[in-house]
Scaffold this motif. Structure first.
Motif, PDB file in Angstrom:
ATOM      1  N   GLU A   1      -8.294  97.491  93.553  1.00 21.00           N
ATOM      2  CA  GLU A   1      -7.735  97.636  94.899  1.00 21.00           C
ATOM      3  C   GLU A   1      -7.346  99.069  95.242  1.00 21.00           C
ATOM      4  N   THR A   2      -6.950  99.850  94.237  1.00 22.99           N
ATOM      5  CA  THR A   2      -6.463 101.203  94.520  1.00 22.99           C
ATOM      6  C   THR A   2      -7.439 102.298  94.138  1.00 22.99           C
ATOM      7  N   GLY A   3      -8.363 101.986  93.224  1.00 23.77           N
ATOM      8  CA  GLY A   3      -9.295 103.009  92.760  1.00 23.77           C
ATOM      9  C   GLY A   3      -8.672 103.992  91.791  1.00 23.77           C
ATOM     10  N   SER A   4      -7.509 103.675  91.267  1.00 23.80           N
ATOM     11  CA  SER A   4      -6.844 104.577  90.326  1.00 23.80           C
ATOM     12  C   SER A   4      -7.469 104.456  88.936  1.00 23.80           C
ATOM     13  N   GLU A   5      -7.114 105.378  88.074  1.00 23.96           N
ATOM     14  CA  GLU A   5      -7.637 105.386  86.713  1.00 23.96           C
ATOM     15  C   GLU A   5      -6.951 104.303  85.879  1.00 23.96           C
ATOM     16  N   ARG A   6      -7.687 103.695  84.962  1.00 28.79           N
ATOM     17  CA  ARG A   6      -7.150 102.631  84.110  1.00 28.79           C
ATOM     18  C   ARG A   6      -5.938 103.116  83.310  1.00 28.79           C
ATOM     19  N   ILE A   7      -6.027 104.276  82.712  1.00 22.99           N
ATOM     20  CA  ILE A   7      -4.945 104.782  81.859  1.00 22.99           C
ATOM     21  C   ILE A   7      -3.666 105.009  82.668  1.00 22.99           C
ATOM     22  N   ASP A   8      -3.818 105.514  83.918  1.00 24.90           N
ATOM     23  CA  ASP A   8      -2.648 105.735  84.785  1.00 24.90           C
ATOM     24  C   ASP A   8      -2.017 104.408  85.200  1.00 24.90           C
ATOM     25  N   THR A   9      -2.851 103.460  85.583  1.00 24.52           N
ATOM     26  CA  THR A   9      -2.358 102.149  86.011  1.00 24.52           C
ATOM     27  C   THR A   9      -1.662 101.439  84.860  1.00 24.52           C
ATOM     28  N   GLN A  10      -2.269 101.502  83.696  1.00 20.03           N
ATOM     29  CA  GLN A  10      -1.677 100.872  82.521  1.00 20.03           C
ATOM     30  C   GLN A  10      -0.326 101.498  82.185  1.00 20.03           C
ATOM     31  N   LYS A  11      -0.227 102.809  82.289  1.00 24.83           N
ATOM     32  CA  LYS A  11       1.028 103.514  82.006  1.00 24.83           C
ATOM     33  C   LYS A  11       2.114 103.103  83.005  1.00 24.83           C
ATOM     34  N   VAL A  12       1.750 102.962  84.280  1.00 28.57           N
ATOM     35  CA  VAL A  12       2.723 102.554  85.301  1.00 28.57           C
ATOM     36  C   VAL A  12       3.238 101.145  85.013  1.00 28.57           C
ATOM     37  N   ILE A  13       2.335 100.218  84.701  1.00 25.67           N
ATOM     38  CA  ILE A  13       2.742  98.838  84.419  1.00 25.67           C
ATOM     39  C   ILE A  13       3.625  98.782  83.169  1.00 25.67           C
ATOM     40  N   GLU A  14       3.228  99.484  82.117  1.00 25.19           N
ATOM     41  CA  GLU A  14       4.010  99.508  80.881  1.00 25.19           C
ATOM     42  C   GLU A  14       5.394 100.101  81.116  1.00 25.19           C
ATOM     43  N   THR A  15       5.461 101.185  81.883  1.00 27.69           N
ATOM     44  CA  THR A  15       6.745 101.834  82.179  1.00 27.69           C
ATOM     45  C   THR A  15       7.626 100.921  83.024  1.00 27.69           C
ATOM     46  N   PHE A  16       7.032 100.247  84.003  1.00 23.98           N
ATOM     47  CA  PHE A  16       7.764  99.304  84.851  1.00 23.98           C
ATOM     48  C   PHE A  16       8.414  98.209  83.996  1.00 23.98           C
ATOM     49  N   MET A  17       7.632  97.621  83.105  1.00 24.27           N
ATOM     50  CA  MET A  17       8.163  96.551  82.255  1.00 24.27           C
ATOM     51  C   MET A  17       9.235  97.085  81.299  1.00 24.27           C
ATOM     52  N   GLU A  18       9.033  98.271  80.784  1.00 24.46           N
ATOM     53  CA  GLU A  18      10.009  98.869  79.875  1.00 24.46           C
ATOM     54  C   GLU A  18      11.335  99.144  80.596  1.00 24.46           C
ATOM     55  N   LYS A  19      11.271  99.613  81.828  1.00 21.91           N
ATOM     56  CA  LYS A  19      12.493  99.885  82.598  1.00 21.91           C
ATOM     57  C   LYS A  19      13.259  98.600  82.889  1.00 21.91           C
ATOM     58  N   ILE A  20      12.538  97.507  83.162  1.00 27.25           N
ATOM     59  CA  ILE A  20      13.210  96.222  83.375  1.00 27.25           C
ATOM     60  C   ILE A  20      13.892  95.788  82.086  1.00 27.25           C
ATOM     61  N   LYS A  21      13.202  95.894  80.953  1.00 28.91           N
ATOM     62  CA  LYS A  21      13.801  95.535  79.657  1.00 28.91           C
ATOM     63  C   LYS A  21      15.032  96.381  79.376  1.00 28.91           C
ATOM     64  N   GLN A  22      14.937  97.698  79.608  1.00 30.31           N
ATOM     65  CA  GLN A  22      16.072  98.585  79.356  1.00 30.31           C
ATOM     66  C   GLN A  22      17.261  98.222  80.227  1.00 30.31           C
ATOM     67  N   SER A  23      17.014  97.918  81.501  1.00 28.45           N
ATOM     68  CA  SER A  23      18.109  97.554  82.403  1.00 28.45           C
ATOM     69  C   SER A  23      18.797  96.278  81.944  1.00 28.45           C
ATOM     70  N   LEU A  24      18.012  95.271  81.593  1.00 24.41           N
ATOM     71  CA  LEU A  24      18.596  93.997  81.177  1.00 24.41           C
ATOM     72  C   LEU A  24      19.332  94.121  79.845  1.00 24.41           C
ATOM     73  N   THR A  25      18.778  94.875  78.905  1.00 28.72           N
ATOM     74  CA  THR A  25      19.464  95.018  77.615  1.00 28.72           C
ATOM     75  C   THR A  25      20.734  95.845  77.721  1.00 28.72           C
ATOM     76  N   SER A  26      20.855  96.646  78.791  1.00 22.20           N
ATOM     77  CA  SER A  26      22.099  97.387  78.990  1.00 22.20           C
ATOM     78  C   SER A  26      23.073  96.625  79.901  1.00 22.20           C
ATOM     79  N   GLY A  27      22.711  95.382  80.271  1.00 23.94           N
ATOM     80  CA  GLY A  27      23.612  94.541  81.065  1.00 23.94           C
ATOM     81  C   GLY A  27      23.462  94.677  82.555  1.00 23.94           C
TER      82      GLY A  27
END
Length: 105
Positions: free
Chosen positions: A13-39
């Motif tokens: 849908e966006t035409g972006s690079e696979r590595i960039d898209t994968q990094k964004v998704i991984e970072t998004f999920m990691e930030k959610i995990k970090q927020s929840l584990t910090s309460g």
């Protein structure tokens, strides 16, 4: 749908690079995990909230040993969809009947 499927659809849908898209998704999920584990809960307007739910101490059963066990109080991560998201699913996804025979297995 898997994470890889989501990445592939975003790329198409966006035409972006696979590595960039994968990094964004991984970072998004990691930030959610970090927020929840910090309460801290995460609120995404129009989508839903990733929240921490408290589970009170309760009495459970160890079936194979036929004895009672105490399950201590604990917090668990949970997702609460927004009202508009819930209504969209209710309107578009057909209802599946639950087979009672498979529930008891």
């Amino acid at each position: 749908m898997t994470k890889a499927d989501i990445i592939t659809e975003i790329i198409s849908e966006t035409g972006s690079e696979r590595i960039d898209t994968q990094k964004v998704i991984e970072t998004f999920m990691e930030k959610i995990k970090q927020s929840l584990t910090s309460g801290e809960n995460v609120y995404l307007r129009g989508f839903g909230s990733f929240i921490i739910k408290y589970r009170a101490k309760k009495l459970g059963r160890h079936i194979s040993k036929d004895m009672s066990i105490v399950i201590p109080a604990h917090n668990i991560p949970a997702f609460k969809p927004s009202k508009s998201f819930t209504e969209l699913v209710k309107k578009n996804v057909p209802i599946k009947e639950i087979n009672k025979n498979t529930m008891n297995q």
